[in-house]
Enzyme design. Structure first.
Site, PDB file in Angstrom:
ATOM      1  N   SER A  17       1.470  -1.667   2.216  1.00  0.00           N
ATOM      2  CA  SER A  17       1.646  -2.443   0.989  1.00  0.00           C
ATOM      3  C   SER A  17       0.524  -3.458   0.778  1.00  0.00           C
ATOM      4  CB  SER A  17       3.022  -3.098   1.026  1.00  0.00           C
ATOM      5  OG  SER A  17       3.472  -3.294  -0.266  1.00  0.00           O
ATOM      6  N   HIS A  66       9.522   2.606  -0.769  1.00  0.00           N
ATOM      7  CA  HIS A  66       8.390   1.806  -0.340  1.00  0.00           C
ATOM      8  C   HIS A  66       8.666   1.266   1.066  1.00  0.00           C
ATOM      9  CE1 HIS A  66       5.004  -0.855  -1.010  1.00  0.00           C
ATOM     10  NE2 HIS A  66       5.722  -1.886  -0.615  1.00  0.00           N
TER      11      HIS A  66
HETATM   12  C1  GCU Z   1       5.007  -6.480  -4.298  1.00  0.00           C
HETATM   13  C2  GCU Z   1       3.653  -6.365  -4.963  1.00  0.00           C
HETATM   14  C3  GCU Z   1       2.839  -5.212  -4.413  1.00  0.00           C
HETATM   15  C4  GCU Z   1       2.790  -5.281  -2.905  1.00  0.00           C
HETATM   16  C5  GCU Z   1       4.183  -5.396  -2.350  1.00  0.00           C
HETATM   17  C6  GCU Z   1       4.255  -5.630  -0.833  1.00  0.00           C
HETATM   18  O1  GCU Z   1       5.811  -5.408  -4.657  1.00  0.00           O
HETATM   19  O2  GCU Z   1       3.879  -6.234  -6.354  1.00  0.00           O
HETATM   20  O3  GCU Z   1       1.523  -5.226  -4.934  1.00  0.00           O
HETATM   21  O4  GCU Z   1       2.108  -4.172  -2.385  1.00  0.00           O
HETATM   22  O5  GCU Z   1       4.835  -6.513  -2.915  1.00  0.00           O
HETATM   23  O6  GCU Z   1       3.306  -6.094  -0.233  1.00  0.00           O
HETATM   24  O7  GCU Z   1       5.311  -5.356  -0.274  1.00  0.00           O
END
Ligand code: GCU
Length: 435
Positions: free
Chosen positions: A275, A417
């Site tokens: 992420s 995710h």
């Molecule tokens: C949020 C953000 C993302 C990121 C994510 C994370 O969802 O919008 O850009 O990758 O957090 O780091 O879990």
């Protein structure tokens, strides 16, 4: 009466808040028509035809565009960080995972001047290394940051409860026993050491806390002059984390030379991240050629996903919610992705010819799995120019749970995710083949 007011005001507040956030969608039919910048065409329109032209000129051109417009000039390149020194100490080393591994816990102290001060920033660095069976054993190493502290990545009771940031007070607090292992399922230490890989991690907040203003509390505070504004092309939190990843590698290399980590093969260091930390790992791969392999897990916008698709999280949205992540100039492209002089496939191209793995998850539409795949695909011509098989014969995004490609590799894991065992197992296989 109270009830009436509450009900009347709440929707108003929510809609006001929503109105401030740039809109997003996950509707493929709304993806605008776009043309990607060609990594093999110089800004002056000339074609890149030779390896030499790529290596000596075009790569540098793209790199500079990313520095100026997206991540900011890295601390290591802006002349200020050069003065920052690091001392590595190893307060703890011992057996882990029933003797399958050795656990090292380093403390990296950053300072300027003659010696560290009482309040010098310290980064705790946890490293598991497979147990040596013969004198000639040499292990590759995976390095990545974590979200909540080293103690959350494992239930190993010997991981020290060290400093941790408290966001509310902006101060260090001691990590708590009940947090131990909270993120354990995201880490595959035991499998890694069984497969012959060392894995090291540090809390990203130790390099720089993840909120607007964190710059004054992390390692960057050593470089800031009081009251100095951050220049629009200066790096921000993501760039500082990427720099931090290079410091973890420095520590490993230094300890390798000194003999403590002589069993690590420092020419085989992979950088990984999930992420926001995947965005940082891709940029770390671009700024640090010693990373021999780069892994991006669900990194999305500002990571592997193409900005021009504006699907899921957009440039405007990420810059609004996380104004401290990218350099000031990136905000110029809010709602104007088409004007960006680069797109994220060129970030992957900066890693060429080193092996790179881009992973998506099928339900993670916010990170735009298709945009992540297309980045990998559009980096392929650079890998080919450099004489590798690039993405192999891949042309279409594969179905779920299939790992495809060559030196550029991709999968779309079924699910949300996250980073889970399935992802790790692909990375270990990839490393076995290419690292
Ligand atoms: C949020 C953000 C993302 C990121 C994510 C994370 O969802 O919008 O850009 O990758 O957090 O780091 O879990």
């Amino acid at each position: 009466m109270f009830r009436f007011c509450f009900c009347a005001v709440l929707p108003l507040c929510t809609s006001m808040f929503a109105a401030e956030l740039p809109p997003t969608h996950t509707d493929e039919s709304k993806v605008p028509a776009y043309t990607l910048p060609d990594p093999l065409i110089f800004q002056n329109g000339q074609k890149v035809e030779t390896v030499k032209q790529w290596t000596e000129q075009r790569r540098a051109e793209i790199f500079k565009l990313f520095e100026e417009n997206v991540y900011g000039r890295s601390p290591r390149n802006n002349g200020k960080f050069a003065a920052v020194k690091m001392i590595t100490e190893c307060p703890e080393a011992g057996p882990a995972f029933n003797g399958k591994a050795v656990r090292y816990q380093f403390a990296l102290t950053f300072y300027t001047g003659e010696r560290p001060a009482a309040d010098s920033p310290v980064v705790d660095f946890l490293l598991y290394v497979p147990k040596v069976k013969s004198d000639t054993d040499k292990f590759p190493v995976f390095l990545g940051l974590n979200f909540q502290g080293n103690h959350t990545t494992t239930n190993d009771p010997e991981v020290l409860l060290r400093r941790n940031w408290n966001r509310d007070t902006g101060k260090y607090v001691l990590a708590k026993e009940e947090e131990r292992g909270l993120a354990e399922r995201r880490w595959c230490y035991e499998k890694a050491v069984e497969r012959g890989y060392a894995v090291g991690t540090a809390h990203c907040w130790a390099f720089e806390p993840d909120f607007n203003g964190g710059r004054k509390l992390g390692v960057r505070r050593l470089m800031d002059k009081d009251g100095e504004e951050l220049a629009a092309e200066e790096t921000n939190t993501l760039g500082t984390w990427a720099w931090g990843l290079t410091k973890l590698l420095d520590a490993v290399c230094e300890q390798n030379k000194e003999g403590t980590l002589r069993q690590i093969d420092t020419s085989k260091a992979a950088v990984f991240g999930h992420s926001r930390l995947g965005k940082a790992s891709l940029w770390a791969g671009a700024i640090e050629p010693r990373f021999a392999m780069v892994i991006s897990n669900d990194s999305g916008c500002g990571g592997a996903a193409l900005s021009r698709r504006a699907f899921g999280e957009t440039v405007a949205r990420i810059n609004t919610v996380f104004p401290h992540w990218f350099c000031g100039n990136f905000k110029k492209y809010n709602g104007k992705e088409g004007e960006l002089p680069v797109d994220q496939h060129e970030l992957i191209a900066l890693i060429a010819p080193r092996p790179v793995y881009v992973a998506s998850a099928s339900e993670d539409l916010w990170a735009d799995p298709k945009g992540e795949f297309l980045s990998a695909l559009n980096a392929d011509p650079v890998y080919r120019l450099l004489g590798t098989e690039g993405f192999g014969n891949v042309k279409e995004q594969p179905g779920v749970n299939q790992s495809v490609g060559g030196r550029i590799r991709y999968h779309l894991r079924e699910g949300k995710h996250d980073i889970v065992e399935f992802d790790w197992l692909q990375y270990f296989d990839f490393a076995e083949r290419y690292l």
